[in-house]
Design an enzyme around this catalytic site. Structure first.
Site, PDB file in Angstrom:
ATOM      1  N   SER A 138       0.735  -1.086   0.001  1.00  0.00           N
ATOM      2  CA  SER A 138       0.068   0.005  -0.055  1.00  0.00           C
ATOM      3  C   SER A 138       0.935   1.488   0.027  1.00  0.00           C
ATOM      4  O   SER A 138       1.767   1.340  -0.914  1.00  0.00           O
ATOM      5  CB  SER A 138      -0.891  -0.119   0.971  1.00  0.00           C
ATOM      6  N   ASP A 188      -9.570  -3.819  -6.542  1.00  0.00           N
ATOM      7  CA  ASP A 188      -8.925  -2.753  -5.384  1.00  0.00           C
ATOM      8  C   ASP A 188      -9.665  -1.452  -5.496  1.00  0.00           C
ATOM      9  O   ASP A 188      -9.213  -0.783  -6.445  1.00  0.00           O
ATOM     10  CB  ASP A 188      -7.360  -2.693  -5.331  1.00  0.00           C
ATOM     11  N   HIS A 193      -7.659  -4.884  -2.078  1.00  0.00           N
ATOM     12  CA  HIS A 193      -6.539  -4.209  -1.512  1.00  0.00           C
ATOM     13  C   HIS A 193      -5.763  -5.048  -0.428  1.00  0.00           C
ATOM     14  O   HIS A 193      -5.893  -5.026   0.771  1.00  0.00           O
ATOM     15  CB  HIS A 193      -6.939  -2.932  -0.689  1.00  0.00           C
TER      16      HIS A 193
END
Length: 647
Positions: free
Chosen positions: A487, A575, A607
């Protein structure tokens, strides 16, 4: 058995990243049953068994075959259990009901909604048995509170939030007690509802860059006369304080000098350890958790003190999650430990009975796991950087290949505890360095706000300074350093191989942001004020031309032509935070230039990879990638690229 002079056995990826045999255990309100997550139909599903039964006597009460379950809830009716589920990682969570008297019956969706709507939270409604309160947004742009009758499935509006950026906090009877309103500049106004008239009365204002996640936690006291929140007050440490509903007076409930309240659990309630432990049935605060080299639990309730003493004696680790029956007699406890993941114990405070219930990874020997050592070193501007160094067992700790493992967020933290990524890398012979760079939560106001405007700059310098420290101390071979981030950590990975392309010999970008302007413009408009203290304060506003230009300049996609480090990219097709297009553009550009890049795209993920098969393919690919470019050991099952797993 590992000895000081021999490396541990080569542990396959499956032993670290297969679904745990047992996870997220809780006890029923009456103390007669245990629920937990365990594999069933190839996914994490919910199992229920009697308090004295073994797993072979347990019953799987869900049968999801598409995606594993993470969050579930007991109810006050012993017939029903609730759980939350999305579709292929899109984060549109729905609430489902399971009939424990007929577990083979299909689960019932109690919150049928369209795309873009989701369940945010579920709480019991003690004043109306058989009902729960559900925070959700059927209208997409506003989050309201609904009352759900569990047995009938009837859904009715309980509280309408007129302002989408206001959050009304309810007392134990479901009545409005406090309101938190995010103002235009990001300040959070905390008001109390007058008990007699229902009118709002401003109590105090909090907020600013030191609260990028908002004011957390937010717990109404059992009688509804106070609000427990995290506050820096006039110092550097985050304390747990009580705000009086009538007067607005703020008093300290829990404070530890030089340590901040640990709020990371608010990101995954019931899964991560909570900031505040509460008594079941009343919500009374009984203990608080603080960030330290090893987490610290501060007991608040004298009645819980003897229970805590008995629980703490069960493990060499630190108390993580707890679950008790309503009477407070029977307890389940898990523990944070760097070498022994998530062991669950049962304890009966009335009889003194205690027994270990299960280990999530029963085949892993703690003796084969490498200890996490807390370290601290200065950044180039003098800011102290806390972190953790994990050294492989059985090899001299000098001149090692090293992986810089960068946490996401950026408003989270690395903490002492079991990490399958860390242990896999250490098992392969890598030193693993984790650094809580500026902006990480848990290390005080100054450490947090030092990151304002410093993405890709001082925040990135902290990572480079960490590598330089490890090299100067002799732990790391400067020619064999890799970087691996998830991330925001993926963004930092991409910046690392664009801004400092000669520093890293290999890189792994896992659902990382490559285009900051596109990412910020994708934020829903109605969340703008909510994000005022986070994305817009720390990064910038793409609608302001000067800030858009700066965001563009610091986006990896702008500097992609500088990348020459071998790169592995992992992306979920669904995502909602980092859309697939961001990874596609990076990969396409590198392939055009002939830069080595592997692309792992999972069509049924969001995600992060939740499904076991995708997770195993990812970490086998990581294993191969790092072995090829850093020279570590390679698992037997990782030696062959799997058909269809990489694009």
């Amino acid at each position: 058995m590992t000895t000081p002079d021999t490396p541990p056995r080569l542990i396959e990826v499956e032993e670290f990243f297969a679904d745990p045999a047992f996870a997220v255990p809780t006890i029923s309100p009456d103390g007669t049953r245990i629920a937990y997550l365990a594999p069933h139909h190839g996914r994490r599903n919910i199992w229920v068994r009697g308090i004295d039964q073994a797993h072979d006597e347990a019953v799987p009460v869900t049968a999801d075959t598409r995606r594993g379950i993470t969050t579930y809830h007991w109810t006050d009716d012993p017939r029903w259990l609730l759980y939350q589920q999305d579709t292929d990682g899109n984060e549109d969570w729905h609430l489902f009901r399971v009939d424990l008297e007929d577990p083979a019956a299909p689960a019932v969706d109690l919150t049928a909604m369209g795309p873009g709507s989701r369940v945010f939270a579920v709480e019991p409604l003690r004043s109306v048995p058989g009902n729960v309160l559900v925070w959700m947004n059927p209208q997409v742009e506003s989050i309201d509170v609904y009352r759900v009758d569990i047995a009938s499935g009837e859904v009715s509006l309980h509280h309408h939030e007129a302002d989408p950026l206001a959050a009304t906090l309810l007392d134990g009877r479901g009545e409005p007690a406090f309101q938190l309103m995010t103002e235009e500049d990001g300040t959070i106004a905390i008001s109390g509802f007058d008990r007699a008239t229902g009118a709002l009365r401003l109590l105090r204002r909090m907020g600013g860059a030191e609260y990028p996640l908002g004011v957390e936690p937010q717990l109404v006291t059992p009688r509804g006369d106070g609000l427990l929140v995290g506050s820096f007050r006039d110092g550097d440490d985050l304390q747990l304080v009580r705000i009086d509903r009538e007067t607005g007076e703020e008093t300290a409930v829990a404070a530890v000098g030089g340590r901040s309240l640990d709020i990371i659990g608010t990101l995954a309630p019931g899964v991560l350890p909570p900031a505040v432990y509460t008594r079941r049935g009343t919500g009374e605060a009984i203990a608080a958790r603080f960030v330290d080299d090893r987490p610290h639990v501060e007991v608040l309730d004298p009645e819980f003190a003897p229970v805590y003493a008995e629980l703490a004696a069960l493990s060499d680790g630190v108390l993580a999650t707890v679950s008790s029956d309503v009477s407070g007699r029977r307890w389940l406890a898990t523990f944070t430990d760097d070498r022994e993941p998530g062991v669950t114990w049962f304890y009966d405070h009335a009889t003194g009975e205690r027994r270990r219930l299960f280990r999530p990874y029963p085949d892993l020997d703690p003796a084969d796991m490498a200890p996490m050592r807390p370290v601290r070193f200065p950044a180039r501007d003098g800011l102290e950087l806390p972190g953790y160094l994990t050294l492989p067992l059985g090899v001299p700790p000098r001149g090692l290949p090293m992986v810089l493992l960068v946490h996401g967020g950026p408003w989270v933290q690395d903490f002492w505890g079991f990490s399958p990524e860390v242990q896999l890398l250490a098992n392969r012979g890598y030193a693993v360095l984790q650094v809580n760079y500026r902006g990480s939560i848990g290390y005080g106001r100054r450490h947090m706000t030092a990151a304002v405007g410093e993405y890709g700059r001082a925040m990135q310098d902290d990572l480079i300074d960490a590598v330089d420290w490890a090299v100067s101390e002799g732990y790391a071979d400067p020619a064999r350093v890799g970087i691996f981030g998830v991330s925001y950590g993926g963004y930092a990975t991409l910046v690392g191989i664009t801004a400092t392309p000669d520093l890293f010999a290999a890189a792994v970008d896992y659902v990382g942001v490559s285009d900051l302007v596109a990412a910020l413009r994708a934020l829903p408009p109605f969340t703008r004020r909510y994000n005022a203290n986070s994305w817009y304060r720390y990064f910038g506003d793409p609608e302001v031309p000067e800030q858009e230009a700066e965001l563009t300049a610091r986006s990896p996609i702008t500097m992609v032509d500088r990348i020459r480090t071998p790169l592995l990219v992992a992306q979920g097709a669904n995502d909602s935070r980092v859309p697939q297009a961001q990874s596609d553009r990076i990969v396409a550009s590198l392939r055009e230039r002939g830069v080595p890049v592997e692309y792992l795209l999972a069509e049924d993920e969001g995600h992060g990879f939740e499904n076991e098969g995708n997770r195993l393919r990812l970490y086998r690919a990581v294993d191969r990638h790092l072995a090829e470019h850093l020279g570590g050991r390679l698992g037997a099952q990782s030696n062959t690229r799997e058909s269809g797993s990489l694009t």
